[in-house]
Design a protein around this motif. Sequence first.
Motif, PDB file in Angstrom:
ATOM      1  N   SER A  71       0.799  -1.202   0.069  1.00 30.63           N
ATOM      2  CA  SER A  71      -0.128  -0.117   0.316  1.00 30.63           C
ATOM      3  C   SER A  71       0.854   1.212  -0.066  1.00 30.63           C
ATOM      4  O   SER A  71       1.669   1.358   0.730  1.00 30.63           O
ATOM      5  CB  SER A  71      -0.964   0.087   1.114  1.00 30.63           C
ATOM      6  OG  SER A  71      -1.630   1.135   1.321  1.00 30.63           O
ATOM      7  N   ARG A  72       0.541   2.219  -0.911  1.00 29.56           N
ATOM      8  CA  ARG A  72       1.054   3.367  -1.056  1.00 29.56           C
ATOM      9  C   ARG A  72       1.074   4.104   0.626  1.00 29.56           C
ATOM     10  O   ARG A  72       2.021   4.947   0.968  1.00 29.56           O
ATOM     11  CB  ARG A  72       0.615   4.151  -1.897  1.00 29.56           C
ATOM     12  CG  ARG A  72       0.980   5.768  -1.979  1.00 29.56           C
ATOM     13  CD  ARG A  72       0.042   6.706  -2.827  1.00 29.56           C
ATOM     14  NE  ARG A  72       0.507   8.116  -2.970  1.00 29.56           N
ATOM     15  CZ  ARG A  72       0.263   8.886  -1.927  1.00 29.56           C
ATOM     16  NH1 ARG A  72      -0.498   8.664  -1.143  1.00 29.56           N
ATOM     17  NH2 ARG A  72       0.807  10.196  -2.116  1.00 29.56           N
ATOM     18  N   GLN A  73       0.228   3.962   1.436  1.00 29.33           N
ATOM     19  CA  GLN A  73      -0.252   4.472   2.626  1.00 29.33           C
ATOM     20  C   GLN A  73       0.542   3.671   3.813  1.00 29.33           C
ATOM     21  O   GLN A  73       0.446   4.235   4.880  1.00 29.33           O
ATOM     22  CB  GLN A  73      -1.617   4.557   2.820  1.00 29.33           C
ATOM     23  CG  GLN A  73      -2.577   5.039   1.701  1.00 29.33           C
ATOM     24  CD  GLN A  73      -2.336   6.287   1.388  1.00 29.33           C
ATOM     25  OE1 GLN A  73      -2.033   6.499   0.209  1.00 29.33           O
ATOM     26  NE2 GLN A  73      -1.925   7.269   2.048  1.00 29.33           N
ATOM     27  N   LYS A 114      10.654  -9.112  -0.030  1.00 27.99           N
ATOM     28  CA  LYS A 114       9.818  -9.374  -1.322  1.00 27.99           C
ATOM     29  C   LYS A 114       8.568  -9.626  -0.751  1.00 27.99           C
ATOM     30  O   LYS A 114       7.847 -10.804  -0.297  1.00 27.99           O
ATOM     31  CB  LYS A 114      10.115 -10.969  -1.764  1.00 27.99           C
ATOM     32  CG  LYS A 114      11.763 -10.924  -2.317  1.00 27.99           C
ATOM     33  CD  LYS A 114      12.235 -12.391  -2.830  1.00 27.99           C
ATOM     34  CE  LYS A 114      13.558 -12.372  -3.529  1.00 27.99           C
ATOM     35  NZ  LYS A 114      13.823 -13.604  -3.724  1.00 27.99           N
ATOM     36  N   PRO A 115       7.550  -8.425  -0.895  1.00 32.24           N
ATOM     37  CA  PRO A 115       6.225  -8.717  -0.315  1.00 32.24           C
ATOM     38  C   PRO A 115       5.311  -9.390  -1.120  1.00 32.24           C
ATOM     39  O   PRO A 115       4.330 -10.111  -0.498  1.00 32.24           O
ATOM     40  CB  PRO A 115       5.843  -7.099  -0.279  1.00 32.24           C
ATOM     41  CG  PRO A 115       6.814  -6.264  -1.329  1.00 32.24           C
ATOM     42  CD  PRO A 115       8.024  -7.104  -1.266  1.00 32.24           C
ATOM     43  N   ARG A 118       3.186  -8.955 -10.611  1.00 33.14           N
ATOM     44  CA  ARG A 118       2.699  -7.867  -9.376  1.00 33.14           C
ATOM     45  C   ARG A 118       3.869  -6.680  -9.422  1.00 33.14           C
ATOM     46  O   ARG A 118       4.844  -7.113  -9.465  1.00 33.14           O
ATOM     47  CB  ARG A 118       2.690  -8.428  -7.893  1.00 33.14           C
ATOM     48  CG  ARG A 118       1.818  -9.570  -7.673  1.00 33.14           C
ATOM     49  CD  ARG A 118       0.308  -9.045  -7.241  1.00 33.14           C
ATOM     50  NE  ARG A 118      -0.332  -9.763  -6.632  1.00 33.14           N
ATOM     51  CZ  ARG A 118      -1.602  -9.555  -6.022  1.00 33.14           C
ATOM     52  NH1 ARG A 118      -2.014  -8.505  -6.007  1.00 33.14           N
ATOM     53  NH2 ARG A 118      -2.386 -10.485  -5.671  1.00 33.14           N
ATOM     54  N   PRO A 119       3.359  -5.350  -9.233  1.00 36.01           N
ATOM     55  CA  PRO A 119       4.516  -4.554  -9.301  1.00 36.01           C
ATOM     56  C   PRO A 119       5.044  -4.325  -8.167  1.00 36.01           C
ATOM     57  O   PRO A 119       4.707  -4.536  -6.993  1.00 36.01           O
ATOM     58  CB  PRO A 119       3.351  -3.170  -9.298  1.00 36.01           C
ATOM     59  CG  PRO A 119       2.026  -3.955  -8.604  1.00 36.01           C
ATOM     60  CD  PRO A 119       1.862  -4.987  -9.127  1.00 36.01           C
ATOM     61  N   ASN A 150       9.506  -0.429  -2.714  1.00 35.17           N
ATOM     62  CA  ASN A 150       8.549  -1.257  -2.136  1.00 35.17           C
ATOM     63  C   ASN A 150       7.900  -0.880  -0.542  1.00 35.17           C
ATOM     64  O   ASN A 150       7.285  -1.838  -0.197  1.00 35.17           O
ATOM     65  CB  ASN A 150       8.815  -2.743  -2.310  1.00 35.17           C
ATOM     66  CG  ASN A 150       9.863  -3.505  -1.583  1.00 35.17           C
ATOM     67  OD1 ASN A 150      10.262  -2.691  -0.430  1.00 35.17           O
ATOM     68  ND2 ASN A 150      10.577  -4.313  -1.844  1.00 35.17           N
ATOM     69  N   HIS A 151       8.492   0.162  -0.179  1.00 28.59           N
ATOM     70  CA  HIS A 151       7.838   0.608   1.282  1.00 28.59           C
ATOM     71  C   HIS A 151       8.126  -0.498   2.301  1.00 28.59           C
ATOM     72  O   HIS A 151       7.679  -0.523   3.612  1.00 28.59           O
ATOM     73  CB  HIS A 151       6.420   0.830   1.223  1.00 28.59           C
ATOM     74  CG  HIS A 151       6.183   2.060   0.970  1.00 28.59           C
ATOM     75  ND1 HIS A 151       4.954   2.805   0.810  1.00 28.59           N
ATOM     76  CD2 HIS A 151       6.723   2.717  -0.416  1.00 28.59           C
ATOM     77  CE1 HIS A 151       4.665   3.650   0.145  1.00 28.59           C
ATOM     78  NE2 HIS A 151       5.772   3.859  -0.645  1.00 28.59           N
TER      79      HIS A 151
END
Length: 422
Positions: A138-140, A403-404, A415-416, A372-373
Amino acid sequence: MPTPAFHSRHAVQLIALVTALTGWNARAEDTIKVGVMHSLSGTMAISETALKDTVLMAIAEINAQGGVLGKPLEAVVVDPASNWPLFAEKARRLLTQDRVAVIFGCWTSVSRKAVLPVLEELNGLLFYPVQYEGEELSRQVFYTGAAPNQQAIPAVDYLMSPAGGAAKRWVLLGTDYVYPRTTNKILRAYLKTRGVKDRDIDEKYTPFGHSDYQSIVADIKKFSAEGKTAVVSTINGDSNLSFYQELSKAGLKAKDVPVVAFSVGEEELRSLDTKPLAGHLAAWNYFMSIKSPANADFINKWTRYAKAKGLAGHKDRPLTNDPMEATYIGVHLWKQAVEKAKSTAVDQVIAAMAGQTFRAPSGITVKMDEKNHHLHKPVFIGEIQAGGQFQVVWQTPSPVKAKPWSPLLEGNANRPDAPAQR
């Protein structure tokens, strides 16, 4: 008709009132509010309370050094009480009423997933400090705990090795919610790539707060009679106490059936007789027993803070653990990003987080991935000692990139590797 003196007196009072109000607003704007959202009651309080106090310690430390952008941080603490829908309500209140710049919080994945829609709707920012199952980006959210390849996979590899006992059969035992089930789905797929058959994998789940593990431990004992067996435990919360107590009662020792836990650290061991548990394992990215100047400094800070605040349990026996370290790292990384961005605005802070580094209490420099946060983190496996601490028996030679999206699960190939932008 009012006299001139009346008008004069009321004008003075009005000016005083306006001055007081504007002064209050100025003072309110002179702090940066941050949300602290951890369960301080209910089944997860045993694990989460110390994380709340870790955030408050880090805030006190930052404020003593001059704050952020010249302003002190002001903590707004809420207790979602191990109630997953309540996490969403508390997050909405923090963002809309308290106007916090960031939230540090959550432990379980179900609580994090309850909060996600609120964060996405309101453009909020969460630092999540606990190992989890991956399969999310998630971006958040910035994930400062471990992804499966930074904890679960290395733990299984160790248990398969001669040093770890060369396990051939596996019990995957967890609390019944998304983190254990998804982690075990990944582990089952991984074990199959290593030649393990379905008949040699036993998967079991119990609800939150479960306390009767007698039949489960009996089943483990029976299952282990057919070959060298290891237990991978994704039990969360105070159920861990009941599980380990039953292990001791049944006389199931680590030399017979080693248990590696992903949610048991120094804090959870505090309430247990650890003598019969010696030799069982945990996989984390930090242990209190790690020898480094950075860790000695972290432990000393926590010890002074816990004693000064009279924190229950910690004032007499201060302990640190992995989620506390991940929490502490997260607060400082956010501070660094705010200072780089010269703003607490979420969009700018997200951009500034890419590539941030921090000398962690482990003594190893961790880095926030540019895309990837997730943190690049070391992996440690610790063995429970009779005195209640862990001795590190294995570690990675360098930090591991998260590696999410597990390549073991169908559909992840495309997956991005970066979260979608607003």
